[in-house]
Design a protein around this motif. Structure first.
Motif, PDB file in Angstrom:
ATOM      1  N   ARG A  41       3.983  17.533 -28.938  1.00  0.00           N
ATOM      2  CA  ARG A  41       2.780  17.450 -28.101  1.00  0.00           C
ATOM      3  C   ARG A  41       1.944  18.715 -28.306  1.00  0.00           C
ATOM      4  O   ARG A  41       2.460  19.833 -28.225  1.00  0.00           O
ATOM      5  CB  ARG A  41       3.170  17.292 -26.630  1.00  0.00           C
ATOM      6  CG  ARG A  41       3.885  15.974 -26.335  1.00  0.00           C
ATOM      7  CD  ARG A  41       4.223  15.849 -24.859  1.00  0.00           C
ATOM      8  NE  ARG A  41       5.189  16.866 -24.457  1.00  0.00           N
ATOM      9  CZ  ARG A  41       6.501  16.743 -24.596  1.00  0.00           C
ATOM     10  NH1 ARG A  41       7.026  15.644 -25.139  1.00  0.00           N
ATOM     11  NH2 ARG A  41       7.317  17.705 -24.189  1.00  0.00           N
TER      12      ARG A  41
ATOM     13  N   ASP B 169       6.037  14.106 -33.418  1.00  0.00           N
ATOM     14  CA  ASP B 169       6.095  13.824 -31.977  1.00  0.00           C
ATOM     15  C   ASP B 169       5.775  15.048 -31.123  1.00  0.00           C
ATOM     16  O   ASP B 169       5.745  14.943 -29.886  1.00  0.00           O
ATOM     17  CB  ASP B 169       7.484  13.306 -31.604  1.00  0.00           C
ATOM     18  CG  ASP B 169       7.776  11.936 -32.197  1.00  0.00           C
ATOM     19  OD1 ASP B 169       6.812  11.191 -32.469  1.00  0.00           O
ATOM     20  OD2 ASP B 169       8.972  11.626 -32.410  1.00  0.00           O
TER      21      ASP B 169
ATOM     22  N   GLU C  74      -0.390  21.916 -23.094  1.00  0.00           N
ATOM     23  CA  GLU C  74       0.979  22.291 -23.422  1.00  0.00           C
ATOM     24  C   GLU C  74       1.221  23.792 -23.361  1.00  0.00           C
ATOM     25  O   GLU C  74       2.324  24.249 -23.651  1.00  0.00           O
ATOM     26  CB  GLU C  74       1.330  21.778 -24.828  1.00  0.00           C
ATOM     27  CG  GLU C  74       1.201  20.280 -24.999  1.00  0.00           C
ATOM     28  CD  GLU C  74       2.126  19.522 -24.052  1.00  0.00           C
ATOM     29  OE1 GLU C  74       3.295  19.944 -23.911  1.00  0.00           O
ATOM     30  OE2 GLU C  74       1.660  18.534 -23.442  1.00  0.00           O
TER      31      GLU C  74
ATOM     32  N   GLN D  35      -1.257  23.847 -32.521  1.00  0.00           N
ATOM     33  CA  GLN D  35      -2.252  22.822 -32.851  1.00  0.00           C
ATOM     34  C   GLN D  35      -3.176  23.301 -33.972  1.00  0.00           C
ATOM     35  O   GLN D  35      -3.599  22.521 -34.833  1.00  0.00           O
ATOM     36  CB  GLN D  35      -3.076  22.473 -31.621  1.00  0.00           C
ATOM     37  CG  GLN D  35      -4.103  21.368 -31.851  1.00  0.00           C
ATOM     38  CD  GLN D  35      -4.897  21.054 -30.597  1.00  0.00           C
ATOM     39  OE1 GLN D  35      -5.148  21.932 -29.783  1.00  0.00           O
ATOM     40  NE2 GLN D  35      -5.288  19.806 -30.440  1.00  0.00           N
TER      41      GLN D  35
END
Length: 289
Positions: free
Chosen positions: A250, A248, A255, A216
């Motif tokens: 996540r 897509d 996660e 991220q």
């Protein structure tokens, strides 16, 4: 030479935050750097064990914070014994020193790891050996700091460490990231240094108690996105990430797996970390932001 409350051996990244905190609380301190910059004492522990260190340059303190890594037990003994002898020569009735040694989290492999987890010496190397020596022989306190960040050290910039799709692939299997801001690290050291209670020797894992998703933090880098597009051509990576398209994927703490539990430290000293990392947001400890 005038005595001080705290001696910081190595005023580097964490040491700068600690020095600022000590000044704010009017705690007497001295600090060293290898070149004596910014009013510090020019001092270093020689790498060659046969070259004596000049401890006479250092003031006597009741707490000594060692911020630089020591390569094994012999180096730890050379530093700590040398300073103890110096302090006793200067002040015969000098009280027992409180040693604080900053360690790393590299040796912690259990999930989750806590302050009671035995670090893997083969993974941590000589640095873990030095930590064990400081605890067992000098009743010291080892703070294993996890993922230092702050100032110029921003997790988003760590995309530079993934220089190829292969390097990124190795990170996709475990994207969990644990962090501690330099300012919170300083607060942790300060809490141990100023504690008036008798503290048992031992180690403490110190993080901000959160878990972050490495991907991220770095997925905004165009090079990382290109690597992901390439990797997602492989069925194995598609299965691992559960998607076929970069957009897509996540992202977020849900996660990843929390691997470090530092709650024992914050409960023991009655404080909480103040500076969490928020991807894309200014440094929370930067008062100019």
């Amino acid at each position: 030479m005038q005595s001080v409350r705290v001696l910081v051996l190595g005023q580097g990244f964490v040491g700068e935050y600690l020095a600022s905190l000590l000044r704010m609380h009017s705690v007497s301190y001295a600090a060293t750097t290898t070149d004596g910059r910014n009013g510090t004492i020019a001092w270093r522990l020689p790498a060659d064990a046969n070259t004596p260190a000049d401890f006479s340059l250092l003031p006597v303190a009741s707490t000594v914070v060692v911020t630089f890594p020591l390569p094994g037990c012999p180096a730890a003994r050379r530093l700590l014994d040398g300073y103890i002898d110096h302090a006793q020569r200067v002040c015969a009735d000098h009280p027992r020193l409180r040693w604080i040694y900053l360690g790393s989290s590299r040796g912690f492999k259990e999930v989750p790891s806590t302050r009671f987890t035995k670090p893997d010496v083969s993974a941590g190397g000589p640095r873990v050996e030095a930590e064990e020596c400081v605890i067992a022989e000098y009743a010291g306190h080892v703070l294993n700091l996890v993922g230092l960040w702050g100032g110029a050290r921003q997790p988003e910039s760590w995309a530079r460490f993934y220089t190829s799709p292969e390097r990124l692939r190795s990170r996709l299997n475990d994207r969990s990231l644990h962090l501690i801001h330099g300012a919170d690290s300083a607060r942790a050291i300060y809490a141990v240094a100023m504690c008036t209670a008798e503290l048992p020797a031992g180690r403490w894992l110190v993080s901000d108690e959160r878990v972050y998703d490495t991907l991220q933090n770095i997925i905004g880098d165009p090079r990382i996105r290109r690597f992901l597009v390439e990797l997602l051509q492989e069925a194995e990576v598609q299965e691992l990430l559960g998607v076929e398209c970069v957009d897509d994927i996540r992202l977020g703490a849900s996660e990843v797996t929390k691997r470090i539990d530092s709650s024992h430290f914050w409960r023991q000293f009655g404080i909480q970390p103040l500076y969490p990392f928020v991807c894309g947001q200014p440094d929370p400890a930067d008062k100019t932001a």
